[in-house]
Structure formats: structure tokens, C-alpha cells
Write an enzyme that holds these catalytic residues in place. Structure first.
Site, PDB file in Angstrom:
ATOM      1  CB  SER A 179      -5.729  -7.163   7.976  1.00  0.00           C
ATOM      2  OG  SER A 179      -5.096  -5.920   8.210  1.00  0.00           O
ATOM      3  NE  ARG A 187      -1.594   2.519  13.936  1.00  0.00           N
ATOM      4  CZ  ARG A 187      -0.857   1.485  13.598  1.00  0.00           C
ATOM      5  NH1 ARG A 187       0.426   1.455  13.931  1.00  0.00           N
ATOM      6  NH2 ARG A 187      -1.371   0.467  12.942  1.00  0.00           N
ATOM      7  CG  ASP A 205      -2.017  -1.049   1.131  1.00  0.00           C
ATOM      8  OD1 ASP A 205      -2.295  -1.536   0.021  1.00  0.00           O
ATOM      9  OD2 ASP A 205      -2.587  -1.389   2.183  1.00  0.00           O
ATOM     10  CG  ASP A 255      -4.672   2.407  13.035  1.00  0.00           C
ATOM     11  OD1 ASP A 255      -4.723   2.641  14.255  1.00  0.00           O
ATOM     12  OD2 ASP A 255      -4.098   1.413  12.563  1.00  0.00           O
TER      13      ASP A 255
END
Length: 409
Positions: free
Chosen positions: A183, A103, A23, A132
Site C-alpha cells: 500500500s 491531509r 476504493d 489518516d
């Protein structure tokens, strides 16, 4: 002014959170083509598996004007994991927030680099359905509201196969392994897994979902005891050996994983309103939070513990919902730090067949008085005082009962 050009006709810059995966590799070229931006790729290590190649060189080969690798594991432990541990942070009392608290650290690094490089934009690879994106966007705006955000995964409509074809057509070097149905995300504090068969909450997770932990049925048939040392709420080592934070968590992950500790199967409520079935492996986190609670039970007064439980829930929600860089979370940290002044001592943990149980605790600041607790010789409790205490404690209820009895006549 159009995106990509500034007044001097030089290209504007975008700082991309770069993982080296498909990605974000495709995103480098996509950002150049769609927005005509100079891309600065930034890879931040918070304990995820290392790449099989030099992702910085690969980012430059794709077209990034700069690429940077930052080892942030120590900062992750000191400034994010330990504060969360002192708060016993478990979203919905289940999830130790392993992904969520990583994050804000990544955001902090991205914003700092954007300021250093004079970049107007930050880009990330978050999708439109997850938490996220909220954590990245809210964190960035909280630190610098003048920055602009580009989220390619929210804009392009490409399947994985189309991304691979795009990469081939544009000579983008990517490493594409056999497609997993899951994932995943990993860092020092835990591993998450979703998608595939896990999207059916009735189905038991197949064994190939678990990557870190042994199945409890295959775990050792003998328990292992481990003694966790705490200093003011922070783990300082185990079994008498002092360890730095990164080493401590790494080693405890290995030890607890061997016993199948830290497996979590949870249907959680995402901030955007979706219920999501999530699988987590957090061996060190579960071990340390359980031990920390055991240490607090010995050293913290009852009213403080009771009040702190509500603070812990709020703290967890703030972290999960992307509000780390806010006055409330910072203020709660100050309160929590004060509660940890005497959370010093050792907790003995028993690891066995998927469980991590407190089986012993000791502290020079222990509030446990054997003389008050014992029913044997050495009892120092004033038994006569109990009747007077109960008289005063029950007085409001007795008074109300007498008044209410009139209504029954």
C-alpha cells in the site's frame, strides 16, 4: 430527518475525497445506494502521480453530480511543507511527515467546497486502523463541527476482490492494475509504503519496495555537491539559482534519489496504539531538513536551539496526530518563525551512497567567530577570564560536595 433527504425533498450532498482509485470509485455508487446522497467528487493534487485517464470524467460517469480537480501543490509547499521544514518536523526523529501534513490541506479544500455547495457531509476513503482517519475527521471537525463524516472503508466489509466484483456488477469504470502486495502513498514531500512482507519487522525490505530512490550500492561512485540557499529558514534555490518551491522540491527529489538519499525503514507508533512498520522515501525532505539544521547551527543562539528542539518534537506530534488546525500548532508556528529571522545563507551538502551530509555553511548572520574559535594566530579569546568563569559555574557543585562530604565522616 433521514440521511439523503432534506426538507424540500431534494437530496443532501456529500463531498467525497476522490483519488480515482478502486476504493473511492466504488464509494461514489455506494454512497448513493446506502445514503441516497448526491456525490460531489473532489480530486486534490499534492504531487501524487497523475492518473492514466481523466478521473474527473470517470467520476461523473460513475454517477457523481459534480467532479472537481484542484492543483494544490503550490499551497502545499507554502503553507504546509515550509512551516514543517522550519520546525525540522520529523516524527519520532525519523519520519518527515510527508503524508501527515498533506491531509490538513486536503481537509481544508473539502470543507471549503462543502460550504460552497451547501453539503452536509464529507466522505473519505480512510480505513479504521490508520492515522489518516483521525487526521481527516479531527481536521474537518476543527474547521466546521456542523459537518457530518462518512467513512465507507470503516463501514463496508469488502475485500479488494469483492470491490472489483461490485464495480463490475454496477458498471463502475475503474482501472485495476496487477495487485501489488504494498500500500503506497505519494506526494511532493515523500512516498510511503507498507503491507506485504514489510509487516514482518525482521525482514529486510526487498528492492521492489523502493520506487523513487536508487540503491546506495548502485548510486554514483563519485559524490555530488549541492549548495542550498536559505532565506529566513525557507529554501530559496540551489547552486546559485533561485527556484519556486514546487520546482525546487521536484528537482531536489530527482537529484537526491539518484544518490539513494532519503530511504527510511521505521517501526513507528500510530496514534491509535498500533506499532506499524513503515517504509518511506523522502529524498528532498531529508536533504533540506539536514541542510536547514546546518544553517540553524551557524545562525541561531544555543539557548534558542536547545529550546526549539523540544518545540520541534511537539510540533511533529501535533501534525502526526491530526491536530494541525489547533491553537497550539498555530502558536508554535509564531515562535518558530521568530527563530528563523537570521536563518539566511548557504549550506553545502555532499550526496554520496545514500548519505546527505553538511560539509559547509556560510551566512552574513553567522555567529561563528574564527577569532574566538581558533587556536592559531589571531586568537582573540580572553584566556584569563576562563578561570573566573569556571569558578562561578562550578560553585554550586563545589558547595554541595563540601556539604555532602560531612556525611562520609
Amino acid at each position: 430527518m433521514a440521511i439523503g433527504k432534506n426538507k424540500s425533498s431534494e437530496k443532501d450532498k456529500v463531498v467525497l475525497a476522490y483519488s480515482g482509485g478502486l476504493d473511492t470509485s466504488v464509494a461514489i455508487r455506494w454512497l448513493q445506494e446506502k445514503y441516497d446522497l448526491d456525490v460531489i467528487a473532489v480530486a486534490i493534487n499534492v504531487g501524487q502521480p497523475s492518473s492514466t485517464d481523466d478521473i474527473i470524467s470517470r467520476a461523473k460517469a460513475i454517477g457523481a453530480v459534480k467532479a472537481e480537480y484542484i492543483d494544490a501543490k503550490e499551497e502545499f509547499v507554502t503553507d504546509f511543507i515550509w512551516p514543517s521544514l522550519k520546525a525540522n518536523a520529523m516524527y519520532q526523529n525519523v519520519y518527515p511527515l510527508s503524508t501527515a501534513i498533506a491531509r490538513p490541506l486536503i481537509v481544508k479544500k473539502l470543507v471549503n467546497i462543502a460550504k460552497r455547495e451547501g453539503a452536509k457531509y464529507i466522505a473519505h476513503g480512510c480505513t479504521a486502523k490508520g492515522n489518516d482517519q483521525v487526521r481527516f475527521d479531527t481536521g474537518i471537525f476543527s474547521l466546521d463541527p456542523k459537518l457530518n463524516i462518512i467513512a465507507p472503508m470503516r463501514e463496508w466489509v469488502m475485500t479488494r476482490e469483492e470491490e472489483i466484483e461490485y464495480a463490475r456488477a454496477n458498471d463502475i469504470p475503474v482501472i485495476v492494475s496487477k495487485k501489488s502486495p504494498y500500500s503506497t502513498d505519494e506526494n511532493l514531500w515523500g512516498r510511503s509504503c507498507e503491507c506485504g512482507i514489510l509487516e514482518d519487522p525482521w525482514e529486510e525490505p526487498p528492492e521492489d519496495v523502493w520506487n523513487w530512490t536508487a540503491s546506495p550500492k548502485d548510486a554514483p561512485d563519485e559524490p555530488e555537491y549541492i549548495e542550498i540557499m536559505f532565506e529566513k529558514g525557507i529554501p530559496a534555490g540551489y547552486n546559485g539559482n533561485r527556484k519556486d518551491g514546487v520546482t525546487l522540491i521536484t528537482e531536489l527529489n530527482a537529484i537526491a534519489s539518484k544518490h539513494g538519499t532519503g530511504r527510511i525503514d521505521h517501526v513507528e507508533d500510530r496514534l491509535i496504539g498500533i506499532k506499524s512498520r513503515e517504509i518511506y522515501e523522502c529524498p528532498a525532505a531529508i536533504l533540506l531538513i539536514t541542510a536547514h539544521r546546518g544553517m540553524e547551527s551557524l545562525t541561531v543562539q544555543r539557548d534558542v536551539l536547545e529550546f526549539k528542539r523540544g518545540v520541534e518534537q511537539k510540533y511533529s506530534e501535533l501534525a502526526y496526530n491530526g491536530l494541525w488546525f489547533g491553537v497550539l500548532r498555530e502558536s508554535l508556528d509564531r515562535f518558530i518563525d521568530e527563530t528563523q529571522r537570521f536563518v539566511t545563507g548557504t549550506v553545502r551538502m555532499k550526496l554520496f551512497k545514500g548519505n546527505a551530509a553538511v560539509v559547509g555553511r556560510r551566512s552574513e548572520y553567522s555567529l561563528y567567530d574564527e577569532g574566538l574559535s581558533t587556536y592559531a594566530e589571531g586568537d582573540s579569546f580572553d584566556h584569563v577570564s576562563a578561570a573566573g568563569f569556571i569558578y562561578c559555574w562550578s560553585l554550586p557543585n563545589r558547595t554541595a560536595a563540601k556539604a555532602h562530604m560531612k556525611d562520609k565522616k
